[in-house]
Design an enzyme around this catalytic site. Sequence first.
Site, PDB file in Angstrom:
ATOM      1  CG  HIS A 127      -1.919   1.066   1.594  1.00 18.19           C
ATOM      2  ND1 HIS A 127      -1.668   2.175   2.125  1.00 18.19           N
ATOM      3  CD2 HIS A 127      -3.139   1.046   1.321  1.00 18.19           C
ATOM      4  CE1 HIS A 127      -2.772   2.820   1.853  1.00 18.19           C
ATOM      5  NE2 HIS A 127      -3.739   2.089   1.589  1.00 18.19           N
ATOM      6  CG  ASP A 204       0.656  -2.226   6.015  1.00 14.27           C
ATOM      7  OD1 ASP A 204      -0.275  -2.438   6.754  1.00 14.27           O
ATOM      8  OD2 ASP A 204       0.456  -1.760   5.098  1.00 14.27           O
ATOM      9  CD  GLN A 207      -6.761  -4.480   4.477  1.00 11.99           C
ATOM     10  OE1 GLN A 207      -7.637  -4.872   5.122  1.00 11.99           O
ATOM     11  NE2 GLN A 207      -6.936  -3.154   4.316  1.00 11.99           N
ATOM     12  CE  LYS A 230      -7.309   0.084   6.334  1.00 14.27           C
ATOM     13  NZ  LYS A 230      -8.076   0.490   5.368  1.00 14.27           N
ATOM     14  CB  CYS A 369      -3.902   3.631  -1.543  1.00 16.15           C
ATOM     15  SG  CYS A 369      -5.012   4.618  -0.952  1.00 16.15           S
TER      16      CYS A 369
HETATM   17  N1  C6P Z   1      -6.128   0.472   2.917  1.00 12.78           N
HETATM   18  C1  C6P Z   1      -8.239   0.229   1.199  1.00 12.78           C
HETATM   19  O1  C6P Z   1      -9.235   0.463   0.838  1.00 12.78           O
HETATM   20  P1  C6P Z   1      -4.932   3.519   7.089  1.00 12.78           P
HETATM   21  O2  C6P Z   1      -5.646   4.526   6.005  1.00 12.78           O
HETATM   22  O3  C6P Z   1      -3.599   4.449   7.651  1.00 12.78           O
HETATM   23  O4  C6P Z   1      -5.875   3.298   8.153  1.00 12.78           O
HETATM   24  O5  C6P Z   1      -4.356   2.554   6.538  1.00 12.78           O
HETATM   25  C2  C6P Z   1      -3.504   2.542   5.364  1.00 12.78           C
HETATM   26  C3  C6P Z   1      -3.045   1.045   4.975  1.00 12.78           C
HETATM   27  C4  C6P Z   1      -2.030   0.407   4.999  1.00 12.78           C
HETATM   28  N2  C6P Z   1      -1.892  -0.802   4.308  1.00 12.78           N
HETATM   29  C5  C6P Z   1      -2.700  -1.294   4.012  1.00 12.78           C
HETATM   30  C6  C6P Z   1      -2.606  -2.931   3.770  1.00 12.78           C
HETATM   31  C7  C6P Z   1      -3.980  -0.796   3.811  1.00 12.78           C
HETATM   32  O6  C6P Z   1      -4.763  -1.783   3.215  1.00 12.78           O
HETATM   33  C8  C6P Z   1      -4.350   0.247   4.131  1.00 12.78           C
HETATM   34  C9  C6P Z   1      -5.465   1.053   4.003  1.00 12.78           C
HETATM   35  C10 C6P Z   1      -7.939   0.973   2.589  1.00 12.78           C
HETATM   36  O7  C6P Z   1      -7.512  -0.846   1.004  1.00 12.78           O
HETATM   37  C11 C6P Z   1      -7.711   2.370   2.456  1.00 12.78           C
HETATM   38  S1  C6P Z   1      -6.782   3.225   1.098  1.00 12.78           S
END
Ligand code: C6P
Length: 411
Positions: A127, A204, A207, A230, A369
Amino acid sequence: MAVSAFDVQRIRTDFPILNREVRPGILLAYLDSTATAQKPAVVVEAMDAFYQKYNANIHRGIHTLAEEATTAYEDARQKVAAFINAANAAEVIFTRNTTESINLVAYTWARQNLNSGDLVLLTEMEHHSNLIPWQILAAERDVRLEFVPVTEDGLLDLGVYRQLLGLSPKLVSFTQMSNVLGTVTPAVEIIRLAHDAGAVTLVDGAQSVPHLPVDVQALDVDFLAFSAHKMCGPTGIGALYGKRRLLESMPPFMGGGDMIKTVHLRSFVPNAIPHKFEAGTPAIAQAVGFGAAVDYLARIGMQTIKEHEHAITTYALERLEEIPGVRVIGPSCDLKGGVAAFTLDEIHPHDVAQILDTYGVAVRAGHHCAQPLHEKFGITATSRASFYLYNTTEEVDRMIDAVYKVKEMFA
Ligand code: C6P
């Protein structure tokens, strides 16, 4: 049709939003939990109770409300620490989200430890949150970036990974579950090999933590980043787990109240962890909600949630793949979590998502993203359905029927 012993209809009653009609007579089918999950009533009620009954700032006052608020905030930290099996709650820093957690490591540990010529090893399935902080660092410090390739079937090429470890990276930073392919990466093995090569590891977990049992001690990971929103919690709060030894050696991220022990006009002594990294008034109500969310998930059990999602995903992939013109990217369902990103003929994914929405089916469209990953697959965007503990096979059926409608419209 029930897909497992797990009582999904019972679970759904915990989420009032799932009864919502998107337009008259059209019930919501929420298939976008990878973007953000829905919140059970217990989470909303916990935050409501904070504001209605004991709203106060923390670590500052000695009045009753301030003490109650401080206790609730620190209890939430204990709950989150227990959820990922951290050895000590002080190893859990509250941040805004996964993105901020990764940036915290990039701006503190990495700027303290990485210099010109040092290597950061990432993967092609990251991401943007796990790419851009390192690109900024690379531009500033002349740090090198290398990427573990993604294979055609959406897996990490571990042979190339082993070769890249020969270049002695200082940091290996990778996702435990891709938000596009759904791939669950072999984190234990990746971390063990990275440590053997002398690298620090960052996972990371945006997910993975919401969808799989994650145990930081079993993983032996150095840093783990994740977001509350999430995993049935509120927006505005996330966490960074870090091994105590590393967190204690790192400089503060931001300066201000609460992150200090003593302050003079020209100097300060930083606070102990975790407070050293939590400058200013934090997201207190959100921490309370985060605590309620992990209580909720833990009560159901992450293994149970994982199995339910696996059953739904298996069904969704079978049904999607029977539609002519659908191409799902990513590995087979045994190697992935609850994500199905697909293209449909030459129809733009935004059109697909928009038409699905008219049938009440909420999916995301775009590059999610993860633009370099889409480039790797030779596409600019996908439509993405994603599943959580409250989704049903009936909702999958509604999505499939709507995809057939899209095909008819574009025929
Ligand atoms: N992915 C998606 O629709 P934040 O925005 O900081 O809470 O999470 C960022 C992020 C980082 N790593 C992974 C693997 C992610 O999936 C995400 C967030 C969302 O896929 C929003 S772009």
